[in-house]
Design an enzyme around this catalytic site. Structure first.
Site, PDB file in Angstrom:
ATOM      1  N   GLY A 182       1.473   2.799  -5.934  1.00 42.29           N
ATOM      2  CA  GLY A 182       1.042   2.345  -6.906  1.00 42.29           C
ATOM      3  C   GLY A 182      -0.008   2.369  -7.093  1.00 42.29           C
TER       4      GLY A 182
ATOM      5  N   ASN B 209      -1.806  -7.003  -3.093  1.00 40.54           N
ATOM      6  CA  ASN B 209      -1.155  -6.230  -5.078  1.00 40.54           C
ATOM      7  C   ASN B 209       0.422  -6.337  -4.342  1.00 40.54           C
ATOM      8  OD1 ASN B 209      -0.793  -3.484  -6.684  1.00 40.54           O
ATOM      9  ND2 ASN B 209       0.068  -3.367  -4.577  1.00 40.54           N
TER      10      ASN B 209
ATOM     11  N   ALA C  96       0.853  -1.580   0.071  1.00 38.33           N
ATOM     12  CA  ALA C  96       0.149  -0.059   0.131  1.00 38.33           C
ATOM     13  C   ALA C  96       0.574   1.382  -0.350  1.00 38.33           C
ATOM     14  CB  ALA C  96      -0.637   0.421   1.109  1.00 38.33           C
TER      15      ALA C  96
ATOM     16  N   THR D 164       3.714   3.097 -12.183  1.00 36.64           N
ATOM     17  CA  THR D 164       3.952   3.487 -10.805  1.00 36.64           C
ATOM     18  C   THR D 164       5.688   3.814 -10.914  1.00 36.64           C
ATOM     19  OG1 THR D 164       4.438   1.205 -11.153  1.00 36.64           O
ATOM     20  CG2 THR D 164       1.784   2.090 -10.399  1.00 36.64           C
TER      21      THR D 164
ATOM     22  N   PHE E 179       6.883   1.340 -10.529  1.00 34.00           N
ATOM     23  CA  PHE E 179       6.946  -0.092 -10.925  1.00 34.00           C
ATOM     24  C   PHE E 179       8.368  -0.645 -11.978  1.00 34.00           C
ATOM     25  CE2 PHE E 179       6.740  -3.356 -14.431  1.00 34.00           C
ATOM     26  CZ  PHE E 179       6.193  -5.141 -13.934  1.00 34.00           C
TER      27      PHE E 179
ATOM     28  N   TYR F 133       9.406 -12.851 -14.899  1.00 33.35           N
ATOM     29  CA  TYR F 133       8.322 -12.366 -14.213  1.00 33.35           C
ATOM     30  C   TYR F 133       6.648 -12.883 -14.548  1.00 33.35           C
ATOM     31  CZ  TYR F 133       5.169  -8.105 -13.041  1.00 33.35           C
ATOM     32  OH  TYR F 133       4.222  -7.491 -13.043  1.00 33.35           O
TER      33      TYR F 133
ATOM     34  N   ARG G   1       6.622  -2.625   3.434  1.00 32.15           N
ATOM     35  CA  ARG G   1       8.285  -2.954   4.132  1.00 32.15           C
ATOM     36  C   ARG G   1       8.229  -1.094   4.386  1.00 32.15           C
ATOM     37  NH1 ARG G   1      11.486  -5.432  -0.950  1.00 32.15           N
ATOM     38  NH2 ARG G   1      10.337  -3.283  -1.595  1.00 32.15           N
ATOM     39  N   ARG G   2       8.205  -0.136   4.353  1.00 33.25           N
ATOM     40  CA  ARG G   2       8.344   2.138   3.573  1.00 33.25           C
ATOM     41  C   ARG G   2       6.702   2.158   5.208  1.00 33.25           C
ATOM     42  NH1 ARG G   2       9.145   2.932  -1.864  1.00 33.25           N
ATOM     43  NH2 ARG G   2       7.850   1.539  -2.570  1.00 33.25           N
TER      44      ARG G   2
ATOM     45  N   VAL H 100       6.276  -8.950   3.053  1.00 31.87           N
ATOM     46  CA  VAL H 100       6.070 -10.533   2.841  1.00 31.87           C
ATOM     47  C   VAL H 100       6.413 -11.254   2.034  1.00 31.87           C
ATOM     48  CG1 VAL H 100       3.028  -9.362   2.162  1.00 31.87           C
ATOM     49  CG2 VAL H 100       5.110  -9.796   0.377  1.00 31.87           C
TER      50      VAL H 100
HETATM   51  P1  NDP Z   1       4.986  -0.507  -7.216  1.00 35.53           P
HETATM   52  O1  NDP Z   1       6.432  -0.296  -6.977  1.00 35.53           O
HETATM   53  O2  NDP Z   1       4.605   1.617  -7.320  1.00 35.53           O
HETATM   54  O3  NDP Z   1       4.666  -0.915  -5.491  1.00 35.53           O
HETATM   55  C1  NDP Z   1       4.738  -1.901  -5.792  1.00 35.53           C
HETATM   56  C2  NDP Z   1       4.390  -2.370  -4.299  1.00 35.53           C
HETATM   57  O4  NDP Z   1       4.835  -3.651  -3.316  1.00 35.53           O
HETATM   58  C3  NDP Z   1       5.005  -1.166  -3.042  1.00 35.53           C
HETATM   59  O5  NDP Z   1       3.639  -0.614  -1.866  1.00 35.53           O
HETATM   60  C4  NDP Z   1       6.142  -2.312  -2.355  1.00 35.53           C
HETATM   61  O6  NDP Z   1       6.009  -1.423  -0.608  1.00 35.53           O
HETATM   62  C5  NDP Z   1       4.892  -3.193  -2.123  1.00 35.53           C
HETATM   63  N1  NDP Z   1       6.225  -4.415  -2.359  1.00 35.53           N
HETATM   64  C6  NDP Z   1       6.974  -4.728  -2.687  1.00 35.53           C
HETATM   65  N2  NDP Z   1       7.988  -5.732  -2.342  1.00 35.53           N
HETATM   66  C7  NDP Z   1       7.204  -6.044  -1.384  1.00 35.53           C
HETATM   67  C8  NDP Z   1       7.213  -6.478  -0.230  1.00 35.53           C
HETATM   68  N3  NDP Z   1       8.287  -7.798   0.413  1.00 35.53           N
HETATM   69  N4  NDP Z   1       7.029  -7.029   1.030  1.00 35.53           N
HETATM   70  C9  NDP Z   1       5.757  -5.917   1.091  1.00 35.53           C
HETATM   71  N5  NDP Z   1       5.329  -5.211  -0.254  1.00 35.53           N
HETATM   72  C10 NDP Z   1       6.145  -4.967  -1.010  1.00 35.53           C
HETATM   73  O7  NDP Z   1       4.524  -0.319  -8.578  1.00 35.53           O
HETATM   74  P2  NDP Z   1       2.712  -1.352  -8.707  1.00 35.53           P
HETATM   75  O8  NDP Z   1       1.809  -0.399  -8.121  1.00 35.53           O
HETATM   76  O9  NDP Z   1       2.906  -0.668 -10.022  1.00 35.53           O
HETATM   77  O10 NDP Z   1       3.001  -2.744  -8.162  1.00 35.53           O
HETATM   78  C11 NDP Z   1       1.873  -3.533  -7.326  1.00 35.53           C
HETATM   79  C12 NDP Z   1       1.669  -4.886  -7.967  1.00 35.53           C
HETATM   80  O11 NDP Z   1       0.360  -4.573  -9.846  1.00 35.53           O
HETATM   81  C13 NDP Z   1       2.493  -5.582  -8.454  1.00 35.53           C
HETATM   82  O12 NDP Z   1       1.828  -7.173  -8.037  1.00 35.53           O
HETATM   83  C14 NDP Z   1       2.553  -5.884 -10.271  1.00 35.53           C
HETATM   84  O13 NDP Z   1       3.641  -6.526 -10.736  1.00 35.53           O
HETATM   85  C15 NDP Z   1       1.333  -5.648 -10.428  1.00 35.53           C
HETATM   86  N6  NDP Z   1       0.722  -5.278 -11.750  1.00 35.53           N
HETATM   87  C16 NDP Z   1       2.103  -3.723 -11.901  1.00 35.53           C
HETATM   88  C17 NDP Z   1       1.922  -3.276 -13.352  1.00 35.53           C
HETATM   89  C18 NDP Z   1       2.192  -1.881 -14.092  1.00 35.53           C
HETATM   90  O14 NDP Z   1       2.381  -1.337 -15.119  1.00 35.53           O
HETATM   91  N7  NDP Z   1       3.041  -0.870 -13.048  1.00 35.53           N
HETATM   92  C19 NDP Z   1       1.097  -4.094 -14.510  1.00 35.53           C
HETATM   93  C20 NDP Z   1       0.699  -5.265 -13.899  1.00 35.53           C
HETATM   94  C21 NDP Z   1       0.751  -5.406 -12.898  1.00 35.53           C
HETATM   95  P3  NDP Z   1       7.285  -1.444   0.144  1.00 35.53           P
HETATM   96  O15 NDP Z   1       8.147  -1.695  -1.042  1.00 35.53           O
HETATM   97  O16 NDP Z   1       7.018  -0.100   1.012  1.00 35.53           O
HETATM   98  O17 NDP Z   1       7.557  -2.855   0.629  1.00 35.53           O
HETATM   99  C1  8X3 Z   2       3.323  -5.236 -15.419  1.00 31.89           C
HETATM  100  C2  8X3 Z   2       3.039  -4.777 -16.847  1.00 31.89           C
HETATM  101  O1  8X3 Z   2       3.847  -5.563 -19.199  1.00 31.89           O
HETATM  102  O2  8X3 Z   2       4.984  -4.079 -17.787  1.00 31.89           O
HETATM  103  O3  8X3 Z   2       2.852  -6.644 -15.091  1.00 31.89           O
HETATM  104  O4  8X3 Z   2       4.502  -7.207 -17.422  1.00 31.89           O
HETATM  105  S1  8X3 Z   2       4.040  -5.743 -18.051  1.00 31.89           S
END
Ligand code: NDP
Ligand code: 8X3
Length: 256
Positions: free
Chosen positions: A14, A88, A11, A189, A191, A154, A35-36, A62
């Site tokens: 993104g 998420n 949370a 995001t 990501f 991935y 984590r943050r 997680v």
């Molecule tokens: P962000 O990098 O913006 O957010 C990722 C979130 O995951 C952060 O809040 C981070 O929090 C958390 N996270 C990562 N590792 C851990 C961990 N070990 N424990 C707890 N929390 C963790 O990316 P998105 O919002 O884009 O990604 C969210 C989800 O959406 C992911 O599952 C991603 O695969 C998926 N997704 C993203 C897409 C995109 O294009 N962006 C498209 C399709 C799916 P912190 O670092 O504080 O722990």
């Molecule tokens: C994130 C979207 O297309 O970069 O899941 O894999 S993509």
């Protein structure tokens, strides 16, 4: 108004952060995990000020199975009856050919996207079944439907999320617990910054010349899944930008 307790992993940024905002606006109580924790505390204060949202912040990795179990099994009583789990938390590390990719990157993706999701879900699900109420919403990806070049591991983790979602749905038949996966294409995001180990310029180039999804676009769909009548299970939603037709085909304009 959604009178539910919603736990969102990841949370702090993104899509997870947008889910927190969307569910808060809809009236839910929230457990925010990542984590943050400094970011989560700031988000909690913001949601309290804007919507009067009650939140519980969990600093949680997680991937750490014993921490996940200890933390989620010892939630204060007001916060222990999670109704909706949004799985998420996730990441991508690297975009490399299989033969040259870093094994450490693979470990991190598998540990977070697959094992982390399993640990959290396995810990919370028995309570949902006991209470006769619950909904697990996984954030998958179009990468779970289409393997793209250099996406290898991935994509494998997101295909696993899809299979786990299907497996849960089958195994939970006969219970009232619902299971959904929301599978987006390109969402702007952090990501790509995480994928490219902090290379901001390369990360920006992923979204150049097109209009990506916003995290709020995805959060809207997650809220939709969570607010159907109890006899309706949204199994899977795939969404992508209008400027994207597949994992490899996008419409870029105005690039100099
Ligand atoms: P962000 O990098 O913006 O957010 C990722 C979130 O995951 C952060 O809040 C981070 O929090 C958390 N996270 C990562 N590792 C851990 C961990 N070990 N424990 C707890 N929390 C963790 O990316 P998105 O919002 O884009 O990604 C969210 C989800 O959406 C992911 O599952 C991603 O695969 C998926 N997704 C993203 C897409 C995109 O294009 N962006 C498209 C399709 C799916 P912190 O670092 O504080 O722990
Ligand atoms: C994130 C979207 O297309 O970069 O899941 O894999 S993509």
């Amino acid at each position: 108004m959604i009178d539910r307790l919603v736990l969102i992993t990841g949370a702090s940024s993104g899509i997870g952060l947008a889910c927190a905002q969307t569910f808060a606006q809809a009236g839910a109580r929230l457990i925010l995990a990542a984590r943050r924790s400094d970011r989560l505390q700031a988000l909690a204060a913001d949601l309290k000020a804007k919507f009067g949202t009650a939140t519980h912040v969990l600093k949680l990795d997680v991937c750490d199975r014993s921490a996940v179990e200890a933390c989620l099994q010892s939630l204060p009583s007001d916060w222990s009856g999670v109704d909706v789990l949004v799985n998420n938390a996730g990441l991508s590390r690297g975009l490399d050919r299989f033969q040259t990719a870093e094994v450490q990157d693979w470990e991190e993706m598998i540990d977070t996207n697959v094992k982390g999701l399993l640990y959290v879900t396995r810990t919370l699900l028995p309570g949902m079944i006991e209470r006769g109420q619950g909904h697990i919403i996984n954030i998958g990806s179009i990468a779970g439907h289409q393997t793209y070049p250099k996406g290898n591991v991935y994509c494998a983790t997101k295909a696993a999320v899809r299979a786990i979602t299907e497996g849960l749905k089958l195994d939970l038949l006969g219970t009232p617990i619902r299971v959904s996966t929301v599978d987006p294409g390109l969402v702007e995001t952090e990501f790509s910054q995480v994928r490219f180990h902090g290379d901001a310029e390369r990360a920006q180039s992923v979204y150049a010349g097109l209009t990506p999804l916003t995290p709020a676009d995805v959060a809207d769909v997650v809220l939709f899944c969570a607010t159907r009548p109890v006899h309706v299970n949204i199994n899977e939603v795939v969404l992508m930008p209008t400027d994207q037709a597949s994992a490899t085909q996008v419409n870029r304009q105005n690039l100099s």
